[in-house]
Scaffold this motif. Structure first.
Motif, short mmCIF file in Angstrom:
data_model
loop_
_atom_site.label_atom_id
_atom_site.label_comp_id
_atom_site.label_asym_id
_atom_site.label_seq_id
_atom_site.Cartn_x
_atom_site.Cartn_y
_atom_site.Cartn_z
N THR A 193 0.88 -1.38 -0.13
CA THR A 193 -0.01 0.25 -0.19
C THR A 193 0.75 1.17 -0.01
O THR A 193 1.10 2.57 -0.75
N LYS A 194 1.71 1.24 0.88
CA LYS A 194 2.42 2.48 1.04
C LYS A 194 3.78 2.62 -0.55
O LYS A 194 3.68 4.15 -1.06
N LEU A 195 4.02 1.51 -1.11
CA LEU A 195 4.45 1.80 -2.64
C LEU A 195 3.74 1.76 -3.37
O LEU A 195 4.29 1.44 -4.50
N ASP A 196 2.72 2.07 -3.26
CA ASP A 196 1.43 2.28 -4.03
C ASP A 196 2.03 0.57 -5.71
O ASP A 196 1.92 1.30 -6.82
N ALA A 197 1.63 -0.28 -4.84
CA ALA A 197 2.09 -1.55 -5.41
C ALA A 197 1.13 -2.04 -6.04
O ALA A 197 0.16 -2.03 -4.83
N VAL A 198 1.07 -3.45 -7.31
CA VAL A 198 -0.53 -3.84 -7.10
C VAL A 198 -0.20 -5.07 -7.08
O VAL A 198 -1.25 -6.13 -7.21
N ASN A 199 0.65 -5.44 -6.78
CA ASN A 199 0.98 -7.26 -6.22
C ASN A 199 2.79 -7.56 -5.65
O ASN A 199 2.80 -6.05 -5.60
N ARG A 200 2.70 -8.84 -5.01
CA ARG A 200 3.91 -8.82 -4.56
C ARG A 200 5.20 -8.52 -5.74
O ARG A 200 6.31 -8.05 -4.35
N SER A 201 5.34 -9.08 -6.81
CA SER A 201 6.64 -8.55 -7.66
C SER A 201 6.34 -7.30 -7.75
O SER A 201 7.93 -7.00 -7.21
N GLN A 202 5.37 -6.47 -8.10
CA GLN A 202 5.80 -5.27 -7.92
C GLN A 202 6.61 -3.95 -6.89
O GLN A 202 7.32 -3.56 -6.53
N THR A 203 5.87 -4.52 -5.16
CA THR A 203 6.37 -4.23 -4.18
C THR A 203 7.85 -4.05 -3.83
O THR A 203 8.27 -3.74 -3.89
N LEU A 204 8.08 -5.60 -4.29
CA LEU A 204 9.81 -6.05 -4.57
C LEU A 204 10.36 -5.17 -5.42
O LEU A 204 11.20 -4.31 -4.64
N PHE A 205 9.73 -5.09 -6.50
CA PHE A 205 10.70 -4.15 -7.34
C PHE A 205 10.73 -3.00 -7.02
O PHE A 205 11.74 -1.87 -7.04
N LYS A 206 9.37 -2.61 -5.99
CA LYS A 206 9.38 -0.81 -5.50
C LYS A 206 10.52 -0.58 -4.18
O LYS A 206 10.80 0.52 -4.36
N ALA A 207 10.30 -1.60 -4.35
CA ALA A 207 11.75 -1.44 -2.15
C ALA A 207 12.71 -1.65 -2.80
O ALA A 207 13.59 -0.70 -1.92
N ALA A 208 12.80 -2.45 -3.77
CA ALA A 208 14.26 -2.98 -4.36
C ALA A 208 14.90 -1.48 -5.12
O ALA A 208 16.05 -0.44 -4.80
N GLN A 209 14.56 -0.75 -5.78
CA GLN A 209 14.36 0.81 -6.57
C GLN A 209 14.61 2.04 -5.14
O GLN A 209 15.31 2.60 -4.72
N LEU A 210 13.81 1.58 -3.76
CA LEU A 210 14.07 2.61 -2.91
C LEU A 210 15.77 1.63 -1.90
O LEU A 210 16.18 3.58 -1.01
N GLY A 211 16.07 0.76 -2.32
CA GLY A 211 17.46 1.03 -2.02
C GLY A 211 17.06 -0.50 -0.02
O GLY A 211 18.25 0.12 0.57
N TYR A 212 15.67 -0.25 -0.15
CA TYR A 212 16.12 -0.98 1.21
C TYR A 212 16.00 -2.47 0.91
O TYR A 212 16.11 -3.06 2.04
N ILE A 213 16.05 -3.56 -0.40
CA ILE A 213 16.17 -4.40 -0.64
C ILE A 213 17.50 -4.62 -1.55
O ILE A 213 16.80 -4.11 -2.31
N SER A 214 17.73 -5.61 -1.58
CA SER A 214 18.34 -5.96 -3.14
C SER A 214 17.77 -7.05 -3.72
O SER A 214 17.39 -8.45 -2.90
N LEU A 215 17.60 -7.36 -5.12
CA LEU A 215 16.98 -8.54 -5.83
C LEU A 215 18.72 -8.81 -6.03
O LEU A 215 18.24 -9.88 -7.41
N ASN A 216 19.62 -9.66 -5.78
CA ASN A 216 20.64 -9.55 -6.45
C ASN A 216 21.18 -10.55 -5.74
O ASN A 216 23.01 -10.29 -5.38
N ASN A 217 20.77 -11.39 -4.61
CA ASN A 217 20.90 -12.76 -3.61
C ASN A 217 21.07 -13.73 -4.01
O ASN A 217 20.79 -14.21 -5.36
#
Length: 257
Positions: A233-257
């Motif tokens: 909701t905070k990231l205005d995402a439509v699903n789990r995948s987009q939530t992860l992508f947007k969180a990565a864009q903000l630097g909260y998480i990495s998708l390169n594990n």
């Protein structure tokens, strides 16, 4: 405007929509005085190109790309077909390119894999100096500087002379245009994830299910879902995948594990 330096950056920096046309004209003159015509794009994934405050297409109205030379910005497949556009996804520094390959300040092996077959038709120029513009939220813009002399395909000397100055002025022009035109952001301003939300997303990013995350964090599956839903909701995402992508864009998480 023949002598140009970083002190002149203000001529291409926009603060209000009323500044757009003047900034575009300045960038056009910088390019033309060096034997090039600029082709700006504020989003390489979008066939639309910058417009002034009245909605007039700058590529046509200022930069001089008329119908007789091909209205490249109306090519709906250029974002997928052009090797120049493809290269901007893998390179952040200025480069020059022709049918024989990409030429960069520092070697980039990813560019070697880009197909250059039928280059001139697909790129809509025989050669170009290109400035990728990587911005917040994963947005990529670019300015292609195409030689006025269409028979000129070796741009090594021009790149050495003008590559850096084109880079600085093109980035300033595109970034300030995006900012003042209020381009739709991939992430809403002020969105701040909690420690628990980030922790849940970090585990989710490496493939853990809600149940597994709950066991790791000693929380119920419902609690994990609650945190991930809040992040969505905070990231205005439509699903789990987009939530992860947007969180990565903000630097909260990495998708390169």
């Amino acid at each position: 405007m023949g002598s140009i330096s970083i002190d002149n950056l203000g001529i291409v920096r926009m603060k209000t929509p009323a500044d757009i046309r003047g900034a575009a004209q300045a960038l056009h003159e910088i390019a033309m005085e060096r034997g090039f015509r600029a082709a700006p794009a504020h989003d390489i994934a979008d066939k639309r190109t910058p417009v002034d405050e009245d909605g007039k297409v700058l590529a046509d109205d200022v930069f001089g790309w008329g119908d007789d030379e091909g209205v490249w910005w109306r090519n709906s497949r250029i974002a997928l077909d052009s090797p120049i556009t493809s290269a901007c996804r893998f390179e952040s520094e200025p480069f020059w390119v022709n049918e024989n390959g990409f030429h960069t300040f520092v070697p980039n092996r990813y560019l070697d894999e880009i197909n250059l077959d039928n280059f001139e038709k697909r790129a809509m120029t025989p050669a170009a100096i290109v400035v990728p513009v990587h911005m917040a939220f994963g947005l990529i813009g670019a300015v292609s500087f195409n030689p006025l002399d269409q028979s000129k395909t070796d741009l090594e000397e021009d790149f050495r002379k003008h590559g850096d100055i084109f880079g600085v002025f093109a980035r300033t022009f595109v970034a300030s245009y995006v900012h003042i035109m209020g381009a739709q952001q991939a992430l809403p301003p002020g969105s701040r994830l909690s420690k628990r939300e980030v922790e849940c997303l970090r585990w989710a990013a490496i493939g853990k299910t809600d149940m597994e995350i709950g066991m790791i964090m000693s929380r119920s599956r419902a609690t994990v879902r609650f945190h991930i839903h809040n992040a969505c909701t905070k990231l205005d995402a439509v699903n789990r995948s987009q939530t992860l992508f947007k969180a990565a864009q903000l630097g909260y998480i990495s998708l390169n594990n």
